[in-house]
Design an enzyme around this catalytic site. Structure first.
Site, PDB file in Angstrom:
ATOM      1  N   ASN A  32      48.955  20.056  14.669  1.00 54.77           N
ATOM      2  CA  ASN A  32      50.411  20.126  14.833  1.00 54.77           C
ATOM      3  C   ASN A  32      50.849  21.586  14.640  1.00 54.77           C
ATOM      4  OD1 ASN A  32      53.483  19.323  13.483  1.00 54.77           O
ATOM      5  ND2 ASN A  32      52.831  18.638  15.479  1.00 54.77           N
ATOM      6  N   LEU A  33      50.225  22.415  15.442  1.00 54.18           N
ATOM      7  CA  LEU A  33      50.297  23.858  15.220  1.00 54.18           C
ATOM      8  C   LEU A  33      51.648  24.444  15.617  1.00 54.18           C
ATOM      9  CD1 LEU A  33      46.712  24.671  16.527  1.00 54.18           C
ATOM     10  CD2 LEU A  33      47.434  24.134  14.195  1.00 54.18           C
ATOM     11  N   HIS A  34      52.046  25.479  14.885  1.00 57.99           N
ATOM     12  CA  HIS A  34      53.305  26.176  15.160  1.00 57.99           C
ATOM     13  C   HIS A  34      53.053  27.683  15.071  1.00 57.99           C
ATOM     14  CE1 HIS A  34      53.308  26.630  10.847  1.00 57.99           C
ATOM     15  NE2 HIS A  34      53.317  25.312  10.681  1.00 57.99           N
ATOM     16  N   GLY A  36      53.459  29.782  12.865  1.00 56.27           N
ATOM     17  CA  GLY A  36      52.779  30.223  11.640  1.00 56.27           C
ATOM     18  C   GLY A  36      51.263  30.169  11.822  1.00 56.27           C
ATOM     19  N   HIS A  37      50.764  29.065  12.383  1.00 51.18           N
ATOM     20  CA  HIS A  37      49.315  28.952  12.613  1.00 51.18           C
ATOM     21  C   HIS A  37      48.838  30.014  13.610  1.00 51.18           C
ATOM     22  CE1 HIS A  37      50.170  24.624  11.460  1.00 51.18           C
ATOM     23  NE2 HIS A  37      49.188  24.933  10.653  1.00 51.18           N
ATOM     24  N   GLN A  61      42.519  14.584   1.201  1.00 53.50           N
ATOM     25  CA  GLN A  61      43.506  15.384   0.472  1.00 53.50           C
ATOM     26  C   GLN A  61      44.894  14.730   0.426  1.00 53.50           C
ATOM     27  OE1 GLN A  61      43.001  18.762   3.380  1.00 53.50           O
ATOM     28  NE2 GLN A  61      45.154  19.109   2.950  1.00 53.50           N
ATOM     29  N   GLN A 155      46.697  26.639  -2.866  1.00 53.25           N
ATOM     30  CA  GLN A 155      45.502  26.337  -2.069  1.00 53.25           C
ATOM     31  C   GLN A 155      44.673  27.612  -1.850  1.00 53.25           C
ATOM     32  OE1 GLN A 155      45.251  23.682   1.524  1.00 53.25           O
ATOM     33  NE2 GLN A 155      45.479  25.597   2.625  1.00 53.25           N
ATOM     34  N   SER A 187      56.384  25.089   8.725  1.00 52.71           N
ATOM     35  CA  SER A 187      55.478  24.057   8.229  1.00 52.71           C
ATOM     36  C   SER A 187      55.503  22.892   9.205  1.00 52.71           C
ATOM     37  CB  SER A 187      55.971  23.576   6.857  1.00 52.71           C
ATOM     38  OG  SER A 187      55.398  22.328   6.541  1.00 52.71           O
TER      39      SER A 187
HETATM   40  O1  PAF Z   1      46.262  24.019   4.829  1.00 53.40           O
HETATM   41  C1  PAF Z   1      45.819  23.072   5.500  1.00 53.40           C
HETATM   42  O2  PAF Z   1      46.254  22.831   6.622  1.00 53.40           O
HETATM   43  C2  PAF Z   1      44.724  22.190   4.925  1.00 53.40           C
HETATM   44  O3  PAF Z   1      44.891  21.982   3.570  1.00 53.40           O
HETATM   45  C3  PAF Z   1      43.302  22.693   5.235  1.00 53.40           C
HETATM   46  C4  PAF Z   1      43.027  24.046   4.590  1.00 53.40           C
HETATM   47  C5  PAF Z   1      43.124  22.815   6.745  1.00 53.40           C
HETATM   48  C6  PAF Z   1      42.272  21.709   4.696  1.00 53.40           C
HETATM   49  O4  PAF Z   1      42.420  20.441   5.267  1.00 53.40           O
END
Ligand code: PAF
Length: 281
Positions: A32-34, A36-37, A61, A155, A187
């Site tokens: 679900n990239l934006h 920021g990615h 997670q 993180q 985000s």
């Molecule tokens: O930051 C994230 O999107 C996630 O926590 C990661 C680092 C890809 C691990 O699933």
């Protein structure tokens, strides 16, 4: 851009680059990239000849009452965006490929201390799942460098701890937070916000700026934090925390003059949980 689902194919592709003397950068994502990615991909490009990005919504997670099932999955758009951003390989394994013995029976990694505070306290087990999947991804991709956004600051520190403690042969590069013009950090979860919530959301960043101002004016940290919580509530948030910590290890400040501090907040707006942070430099 190659799109691969299997570890074996990934290893072959990356192995061929490596044998050709190329340096590999890695950007792990949950898709679900934006923008920021894509800024992480651009930064990765500056550190290596080849860029690998993973797209994997990691079940280990997410807590039992969290948004794993409804987390937005947009693989086609992600592939198109990664390709235009200059990514060479998108790795999108299935849950069975990532966790061949079952994600509820997998070998787990736990980073002590740091993971029990802040988001770790609000989301028990979250960072164990992050450390577990990131270590697996590092083994699969074997990058020279991996890029992590500073938005998920805790993180970032957990991953740095993991790399240092296990002497993993790679460099972690932190990437700056990408923001909308009104200050809201980008985000994937911003997509959950309704119109009215989106209008309130920049109060998160304004609160961080006010925390930094309070600290610069020499006010006591507990009162800055209390005021931040009150202003988040006044803006319609249900805060988990608003804290000033040491940037290096996220411990509580000891009051020495060599400490670099950072303000971190996490708060819910409706059913959406947002996090953000601001270093005091
Ligand atoms: O930051 C994230 O999107 C996630 O926590 C990661 C680092 C890809 C691990 O699933």
């Amino acid at each position: 851009m190659q799109i691969l689902e299997q570890v074996r194919a990934l290893r072959e592709a990356v192995g061929a680059w490596r044998r050709g003397g190329e340096r590999i950068a890695f950007v792990p994502t949950m898709g679900n990239l934006h923008a920021g990615h894509y800024s992480l991909i651009a930064l990765a490009r500056r550190h290596a000849d080849r860029v690998v990005a993973s797209v994997f919504v990691n079940p280990t997670q997410f807590g039992p009452n969290e948004d794993f099932a409804r987390y937005p999955r947009t693989p086609r758009e992600d592939a198109a965006g990664l390709e235009s951003a200059g990514c060479d390989l998108m790795f999108c394994p299935t849950v069975a490929e990532m966790y061949p013995l079952g994600h509820d029976r997998c070998v787990q990694v736990r980073v002590p201390g740091l993971t029990e505070e802040l988001d770790g306290a609000a989301r028990p087990g979250h960072f164990d799942g992050v450390a577990t999947v990131v270590l697996r991804l590092f083994h699969m991709v074997q990058p020279d460098v991996a890029v992590f956004g500073r938005k998920d600051f805790q993180q970032l520190r957990v991953i740095e701890y993991l790399v240092r403690d296990l002497a993993l042969p790679l460099e972690i590069v932190p990437a700056p937070i990408a923001r909308d013009p009104d200050g809201l950090a980008l985000s994937s979860r911003n997509r959950y916000l309704g119109e009215e919530e989106r209008a309130r959301a920049p109060a998160l960043h304004r609160t961080l700026v006010a925390m930094r101002e309070g600290w610069r004016e020499g006010r006591a940290i507990p009162s800055i934090q209390d005021e931040a919580l009150a202003s988040l509530r006044a803006a319609g948030f249900v805060p988990d925390y608003a804290e000033i910590r040491r940037s290096a290890d996220l411990a509580r400040p000891a009051g020495t003059c060599d400490e670099i501090l950072i303000a971190l907040v996490a708060a819910r707006l409706g059913s959406t949980r947002l996090i953000d942070n601001l270093p005091f430099v």
